[in-house]
Design a protein around this motif. Structure first.
Motif, mmCIF file in Angstrom:
data_model
loop_
_atom_site.group_PDB
_atom_site.id
_atom_site.type_symbol
_atom_site.label_atom_id
_atom_site.label_comp_id
_atom_site.label_asym_id
_atom_site.label_seq_id
_atom_site.Cartn_x
_atom_site.Cartn_y
_atom_site.Cartn_z
ATOM 1 N N ASN A 98 0.818 -1.211 0.000
ATOM 2 C CA ASN A 98 0.000 0.000 0.000
ATOM 3 C C ASN A 98 0.851 1.259 0.000
ATOM 4 O O ASN A 98 0.464 2.268 -0.576
ATOM 5 C CB ASN A 98 -0.971 -0.010 1.184
ATOM 6 N N ARG A 99 2.014 1.206 0.607
ATOM 7 C CA ARG A 99 2.887 2.376 0.567
ATOM 8 C C ARG A 99 3.309 2.678 -0.866
ATOM 9 O O ARG A 99 3.298 3.826 -1.300
ATOM 10 C CB ARG A 99 4.114 2.168 1.441
ATOM 11 N N LEU A 100 3.662 1.634 -1.599
ATOM 12 C CA LEU A 100 4.024 1.828 -3.006
ATOM 13 C C LEU A 100 2.832 2.332 -3.816
ATOM 14 O O LEU A 100 2.963 3.220 -4.658
ATOM 15 C CB LEU A 100 4.537 0.523 -3.617
ATOM 16 N N PHE A 101 1.667 1.764 -3.568
ATOM 17 C CA PHE A 101 0.475 2.117 -4.332
ATOM 18 C C PHE A 101 0.070 3.575 -4.107
ATOM 19 O O PHE A 101 -0.184 4.310 -5.060
ATOM 20 C CB PHE A 101 -0.690 1.186 -3.958
ATOM 21 N N TYR A 102 0.005 4.021 -2.856
ATOM 22 C CA TYR A 102 -0.463 5.378 -2.562
ATOM 23 C C TYR A 102 0.616 6.435 -2.734
ATOM 24 O O TYR A 102 0.312 7.587 -3.010
ATOM 25 C CB TYR A 102 -1.081 5.449 -1.169
ATOM 26 N N ASP A 103 1.877 6.073 -2.548
ATOM 27 C CA ASP A 103 3.026 6.932 -2.836
ATOM 28 C C ASP A 103 2.844 8.369 -2.335
ATOM 29 O O ASP A 103 2.928 9.333 -3.101
ATOM 30 C CB ASP A 103 3.314 6.918 -4.341
ATOM 31 N N LEU A 104 2.597 8.505 -1.030
ATOM 32 C CA LEU A 104 2.393 9.840 -0.449
ATOM 33 C C LEU A 104 3.598 10.751 -0.619
ATOM 34 O O LEU A 104 3.442 11.973 -0.714
ATOM 35 C CB LEU A 104 2.055 9.718 1.042
ATOM 36 N N GLU A 105 4.790 10.172 -0.664
ATOM 37 C CA GLU A 105 5.982 10.996 -0.856
ATOM 38 C C GLU A 105 5.905 11.760 -2.178
ATOM 39 O O GLU A 105 6.310 12.910 -2.264
ATOM 40 C CB GLU A 105 7.257 10.140 -0.818
ATOM 41 N N ARG A 106 5.374 11.127 -3.223
ATOM 42 C CA ARG A 106 5.234 11.806 -4.514
ATOM 43 C C ARG A 106 4.134 12.859 -4.432
ATOM 44 O O ARG A 106 4.298 13.981 -4.909
ATOM 45 C CB ARG A 106 4.914 10.790 -5.615
ATOM 46 N N ILE A 107 3.010 12.506 -3.826
ATOM 47 C CA ILE A 107 1.888 13.439 -3.734
ATOM 48 C C ILE A 107 2.286 14.701 -2.961
ATOM 49 O O ILE A 107 1.883 15.802 -3.328
ATOM 50 C CB ILE A 107 0.674 12.752 -3.065
ATOM 51 N N TRP A 108 3.091 14.540 -1.920
ATOM 52 C CA TRP A 108 3.486 15.670 -1.070
ATOM 53 C C TRP A 108 4.909 16.138 -1.367
ATOM 54 O O TRP A 108 5.581 16.684 -0.504
ATOM 55 C CB TRP A 108 3.336 15.287 0.397
ATOM 56 N N ARG A 109 5.349 15.986 -2.604
ATOM 57 C CA ARG A 109 6.729 16.358 -2.951
ATOM 58 C C ARG A 109 7.001 17.857 -2.830
ATOM 59 O O ARG A 109 8.153 18.275 -2.803
ATOM 60 C CB ARG A 109 7.091 15.846 -4.336
ATOM 61 N N ASP A 110 5.941 18.680 -2.764
ATOM 62 C CA ASP A 110 6.148 20.119 -2.557
ATOM 63 C C ASP A 110 6.593 20.426 -1.130
ATOM 64 O O ASP A 110 7.097 21.510 -0.858
ATOM 65 C CB ASP A 110 4.877 20.904 -2.875
ATOM 66 N N GLY A 111 6.385 19.470 -0.223
ATOM 67 C CA GLY A 111 6.883 19.622 1.143
ATOM 68 C C GLY A 111 8.382 19.388 1.167
ATOM 69 O O GLY A 111 8.985 18.944 0.186
ATOM 70 N N ARG A 112 8.992 19.687 2.282
ATOM 71 C CA ARG A 112 10.443 19.545 2.423
ATOM 72 C C ARG A 112 10.743 18.278 3.211
ATOM 73 O O ARG A 112 10.332 18.155 4.367
ATOM 74 C CB ARG A 112 11.012 20.770 3.146
ATOM 75 N N THR A 113 11.444 17.337 2.584
ATOM 76 C CA THR A 113 11.834 16.109 3.266
ATOM 77 C C THR A 113 12.965 16.430 4.231
ATOM 78 O O THR A 113 13.931 17.104 3.862
ATOM 79 C CB THR A 113 12.298 15.038 2.251
ATOM 80 N N ILE A 114 12.808 15.965 5.466
ATOM 81 C CA ILE A 114 13.845 16.215 6.467
ATOM 82 C C ILE A 114 14.248 14.897 7.119
ATOM 83 O O ILE A 114 13.541 13.906 7.028
ATOM 84 C CB ILE A 114 13.390 17.234 7.530
ATOM 85 N N GLU A 115 15.379 14.916 7.763
ATOM 86 C CA GLU A 115 15.906 13.734 8.448
ATOM 87 C C GLU A 115 15.490 13.762 9.914
ATOM 88 O O GLU A 115 15.250 14.837 10.482
ATOM 89 C CB GLU A 115 17.431 13.718 8.363
ATOM 90 N N VAL A 116 15.457 12.598 10.526
ATOM 91 C CA VAL A 116 15.110 12.502 11.945
ATOM 92 C C VAL A 116 16.049 13.374 12.770
ATOM 93 O O VAL A 116 15.618 14.074 13.692
ATOM 94 C CB VAL A 116 15.160 11.037 12.437
ATOM 95 N N ALA A 117 17.319 13.390 12.419
ATOM 96 C CA ALA A 117 18.310 14.188 13.161
ATOM 97 C C ALA A 117 17.975 15.680 13.112
ATOM 98 O O ALA A 117 18.286 16.423 14.048
ATOM 99 C CB ALA A 117 19.712 13.942 12.603
ATOM 100 N N ASP A 118 17.319 16.124 12.035
ATOM 101 C CA ASP A 118 16.942 17.531 11.909
ATOM 102 C C ASP A 118 15.870 17.940 12.906
ATOM 103 O O ASP A 118 15.660 19.135 13.142
ATOM 104 C CB ASP A 118 16.454 17.842 10.496
ATOM 105 N N LEU A 119 15.160 16.963 13.463
ATOM 106 C CA LEU A 119 14.116 17.270 14.444
ATOM 107 C C LEU A 119 14.674 17.562 15.823
ATOM 108 O O LEU A 119 14.003 18.141 16.654
ATOM 109 C CB LEU A 119 13.124 16.103 14.550
ATOM 110 N N LYS A 120 15.893 17.140 16.065
ATOM 111 C CA LYS A 120 16.497 17.346 17.387
ATOM 112 C C LYS A 120 16.635 18.844 17.643
ATOM 113 O O LYS A 120 17.004 19.609 16.775
ATOM 114 C CB LYS A 120 17.871 16.681 17.466
ATOM 115 N N GLU A 121 16.305 19.221 18.850
ATOM 116 C CA GLU A 121 16.337 20.651 19.190
ATOM 117 C C GLU A 121 17.776 21.134 19.273
ATOM 118 O O GLU A 121 18.670 20.413 19.697
ATOM 119 C CB GLU A 121 15.620 20.878 20.509
ATOM 120 N N ASP A 122 17.956 22.384 18.866
ATOM 121 C CA ASP A 122 19.297 22.990 18.855
ATOM 122 C C ASP A 122 19.795 23.267 20.248
ATOM 123 O O ASP A 122 19.110 23.502 21.166
ATOM 124 C CB ASP A 122 19.271 24.307 18.063
#
Length: 122
Positions: A98-122
């Motif tokens: 279902n992840r391949l079928f719905y491909d939300l990453e493609r649908i929301w490609r206008d958003g900015r992909t970030i890494e888990v490490a980027d969520l850590k507070e400064d």
């Protein structure tokens, strides 16, 4: 703590909960600049129904213990696509097909992909 920092902390906790139960291919999309739905989409997958339900249960437990309550959940019983809505973050946990079928990453490609490490507070 600002609204953006709260959603970032929620996303960080959710990702840690997913990693703890061995979620596969965790993706975080910052949609705050392209949608009013939420600040972050988190997309991950599990390998089978039991693991997907364990991922959902762990995310809910971790976020609830931190004081964040789920607003809505869909798909838990079938566990091929479970949606967890926490307001500022929306978590999608799929089975691989279902992840391949719905491909939300493609649908929301206008958003900015970030890494888990980027969520850590400064």
């Amino acid at each position: 703590m600002s609204e953006k920092n709260i959603s970032r902390k929620m996303a960080q906790l959710a990702c840690e909960a997913l990693e703890e139960k061995k979620a596969e291919d965790i993706r975080i999309i910052d949609i705050s600049q392209v949608s009013v739905l939420a600040d972050y989409f988190i997309i991950a997958n599990g390998t089978n129904r039991n693991q997907i339900q364990a991922l959902v249960d762990n995310v809910d437990k971790v976020l609830h213990q931190a004081g964040y309550d789920m607003k809505h959940q869909e798909g838990y019983n079938t566990a091929n696509w479970v949606l967890l809505d926490y307001g500022d973050i929306i978590i999608h946990i799929f089975d691989p097909e279902n992840r391949l079928f719905y491909d939300l990453e493609r649908i929301w490609r206008d958003g900015r992909t970030i890494e888990v490490a980027d969520l850590k507070e400064d």
